[in-house]
Enzyme design. Structure first.
Site, mmCIF file in Angstrom:
data_model
loop_
_atom_site.group_PDB
_atom_site.id
_atom_site.type_symbol
_atom_site.label_atom_id
_atom_site.label_comp_id
_atom_site.label_asym_id
_atom_site.label_seq_id
_atom_site.Cartn_x
_atom_site.Cartn_y
_atom_site.Cartn_z
ATOM 1 C CG ASP A 93 12.331 9.666 62.338
ATOM 2 O OD1 ASP A 93 13.295 9.119 62.911
ATOM 3 O OD2 ASP A 93 11.317 9.039 61.969
ATOM 4 C CG ASP A 153 13.668 3.034 63.678
ATOM 5 O OD1 ASP A 153 13.580 2.148 64.545
ATOM 6 O OD2 ASP A 153 12.970 3.027 62.653
HETATM 7 N N1 GLY Z 1 12.555 4.712 60.678
HETATM 8 C C1 GLY Z 1 11.441 4.045 60.121
HETATM 9 C C2 GLY Z 1 11.823 2.963 59.201
HETATM 10 O O1 GLY Z 1 12.954 2.537 59.180
HETATM 11 O O2 GLY Z 1 10.936 2.508 58.473
#
Ligand code: GLY
Length: 379
Positions: A93, A153
């Site tokens: 992330d 994601d």
């Molecule tokens: N990227 C993790 C979530 O959307 O919870």
């Protein structure tokens, strides 16, 4: 449809909340989710901290108040120390963390610390790339057998890599992003154009193995936020690759999402749930999807652009009517999000269910900003 007046009113409300928060969160961050609709000050040690900084940047763009810029730049310093000290950075992330804080700082005010810090984050992100399989590993220690997978994601983390290639003229970042995108689109999108949350690969051969959920209701269901990450992710993939396949998939993935919306156009936390059940909504999925539609609309033929813009403004209207707090109700910007909800078939415990979630707040403000001005993207 939302009116200009409603947009301005919603912006005023959001900015007022952020303004009041400045002294309370000085040197701190809002955590991933609120408790009873209130965030308590937290450290810079989660995958979500960039969403707080991103709100400060948007607030600065909307008001030009120095206090927001100063707060954002203080966060940038914190992000520099975090990547140097490697505090919770063994995951993918980097985009959520460093695009909205440090790339934004560089783009908006030419902050050199922002630029060099974001480049360190980009190096960290490509260090998680598996050549065999062609993907960036999402979670866990690099090479961990039980985590040999990508997640949808991650499409949102790739703009950091395209930015890094532009900044350095080194193609290695964009090359990783291109390969990861191709692997994601090939494996994460089901035949009906719903999406898997995560997808595993064989650790020895790199061959695709199976789609599995973490936060959705079950492996075969469409987790609403995952589908929304897919919508915005496809818009960003198109922005950077100009691959027409992204447009075609955008129509299909977005239409799947829209066809599963309840009457108020705000998705339940999993798209398996529709009108008439008691599951919680995930307002964050709605605003992420709406931002993605507005971004992709810039690249579509007029009839399609008008359609998705109209849908995005209808979602905005519904949110403005029923999902933002009244004075004294919350220190978040957007109510009724879901971080993670346990089901008999997924791997999470309840966390931030029917709460404000920090990315929901960020994307709500990004959505309002997009509708109020010609916004230059941070992503
Ligand atoms: N990227 C993790 C979530 O959307 O919870």
């Amino acid at each position: 449809m939302i009116t200009k007046k409603e947009i301005n009113q919603a912006i005023t409300t959001a900015i007022q909340t952020l303004r009041e928060d400045l002294p309370i969160f000085k040197g701190k961050f809002k955590p991933a989710a609120s408790k009873d609709n209130y965030y308590a000050p937290a450290e810079n040690d989660d995958w979500t901290n960039g969403f707080h900084t991103g709100q400060y940047w948007l607030a600065w763009e909307l008001t030009r108040e120095d206090a927001f810029k100063e707060a954002a730049l203080a966060h940038v310093e914190s992000f520099r120390q975090r990547i140097i000290d490697r505090v919770v950075v063994d995951h993918h992330d980097m985009g959520f963390l460093y695009t909205l804080s440090c790339v934004a700082a560089w783009r908006l005010v030419g902050c050199e610390t922002g630029r060099t810090t974001a480049l360190m984050a980009a190096d960290n992100l490509i260090s998680r790339f598996h050549k065999k399989g062609g993907f960036i590993q999402a979670w866990g220690a690099y090479g961990a057998e039980d985590n040999h997978r990508l997640i949808i994601d991650c499409l949102m983390n790739l703009p950091l890599l395209y930015w890094a290639t532009t900044e350095t003229s080194d193609p290695k970042y964009a090359e990783v992003a291109d390969i990861h995108t191709a692997t994601s689109l090939q494996n994460l999108i089901r035949e009906d154009h719903s999406t898997y949350h995560t997808y595993y690969f064989d650790i020895n051969t790199g061959a695709p193995l199976k789609g599995v959920t973490a936060q959705g209701y079950k492996d075969s269901s469409p987790w609403a936020r995952g589908q929304a990450w897919g919508i915005y992710g496809l818009a960003l993939s198109y922005l950077y690759t100009k691959d027409p396949k992204c447009i075609d998939l955008f129509y299909k993935v977005t239409d799947f999402f829209l066809n599963r919306l309840p009457s108020d156009m705000v998705a339940y936390w999993d798209l398996d749930f529709t009108d008439g059940n008691n599951e919680p909504k995930d307002s964050s999925a709605a605003v992420i999807a709406a931002c993605g539609m507005l971004e992709m609309a810039k690249h579509l033929p007029k009839d399609k652009a008008d359609h998705y813009t109209l849908v995005a403004t209808q979602i905005t209207h519904s949110i403005a009517q029923n999902y933002i707090p009244n004075p004294g109700e919350s220190n978040g910007l957007l109510l009724h999000g879901v971080y993670a909800k346990a089901s008999p078939y997924n791997t999470v415990s309840n966390s931030g269910v029917d709460e404000c979630v920090i990315w929901g707040d960020y994307f709500w403000l990004e959505l309002l900003t997009r509708l109020s001005k010609d916004w230059k993207i941070y992503w």
